[in-house]
Design an enzyme around this catalytic site. Sequence first.
Site, PDB file in Angstrom:
ATOM      1  N   HIS A 187       0.838  -1.202   0.000  1.00 55.51           N
ATOM      2  CA  HIS A 187       0.000   0.000   0.000  1.00 55.51           C
ATOM      3  C   HIS A 187       0.878   1.260   0.000  1.00 55.51           C
ATOM      4  CE1 HIS A 187      -3.015  -2.905   1.483  1.00 55.51           C
ATOM      5  NE2 HIS A 187      -3.899  -2.071   0.960  1.00 55.51           N
ATOM      6  N   ASP A 259      -4.640  -6.155  -7.844  1.00 55.30           N
ATOM      7  CA  ASP A 259      -4.926  -5.453  -6.604  1.00 55.30           C
ATOM      8  C   ASP A 259      -5.122  -3.977  -6.982  1.00 55.30           C
ATOM      9  OD1 ASP A 259      -5.284  -4.928  -3.907  1.00 55.30           O
ATOM     10  OD2 ASP A 259      -3.491  -6.000  -3.271  1.00 55.30           O
TER      11      ASP A 259
END
Length: 335
Positions: A187, A259
């Site tokens: 992230h 993702d």
Amino acid sequence: MKAHQLSDRQLAGQRLMAGFDGIDLNSDLKALIEDFKVGGLILFSRNLVDPEQIRTLCRAAQKYAAACNQPPLLIAIDQEGGQVARLKDPFTQFAGNPSMKSVRDAENFARITAEELSGVGINMNLAPVLDIVPDGFDGIMAQRSFGGDPAWVAKLGTVVIETLQQNGVMAVAKHFPGIGRTILDSHLDLPDLNVDIADLEGFDLIPFQAAIAHQVAGIMLSHIRYTAVDPVYPAGFSPEITRLLLRGRMGYEGLVMTDDLDMGAVTRHFDIHAVVDQLLRCEVDIVLICHKGPNIETAYNRILEGIEGSTEIRKSGIRSVQRILQAKAAYLTKK
């Protein structure tokens, strides 16, 4: 409906799964469905209030898609239990994968979760996590993994997959080919893992091969760069990982999705235009963009340009959209 019957704009949009702000069928959500013709939505805490509101939101989105002559929507959520569970009380709360001690635990989680998801109109769970975290390794997935034994992860993971899908909810195994041996959070930035195919096959890929054997509806790719396999691109848009390993060597014919392309592993190192161009060469079906912003429109336009500008990309895109439509036909029913 067949993929070749769709317009180019629909072919482009079906490849997108997008996030949005708000808790109802607002103008932003309408634009995703009507203007960008998205094939799927992903829900986060910012979209969720209570079961009745979620049910109303999902029904309204599906009704609007039908009114726009669009195929029904994939509506996805991360409901792993434990650390990552978007649906809070009064939905059933589970302790998460590390706490599962038996097949019965896995069955119970998946059965109840599927009933609660389908009850509010959610048809895809971005679970289970099949990443293997070696015993004693303080990896980023330590609190989300079934554990450090590949056979155990495969066993519980396939129970979750089968039980979710038997109860009408698509399962998505993640994060291929495995991020259990990484520490850096993708992230935030791009992790590198220096393992080759043989290393992956002897450890990380074992649960994913089991998931494929049990007909998992989808597989989500990681944003990890496996430098001995592809020194340039992370798995999500690496042809070596997606086309050659997952599709070719492992024979997976289901849905392959990225993702979130808004994650730091992507945004800090790659241009969104180049990423989408690369994805179109990788046999990735669904491009996931979780946040409102220009990346959704950019990705849509880039996919559309690829379809209109290349016979090869168009053919590949039709194959991808056909896989998406087949999954929708198998799992989506009127609620």
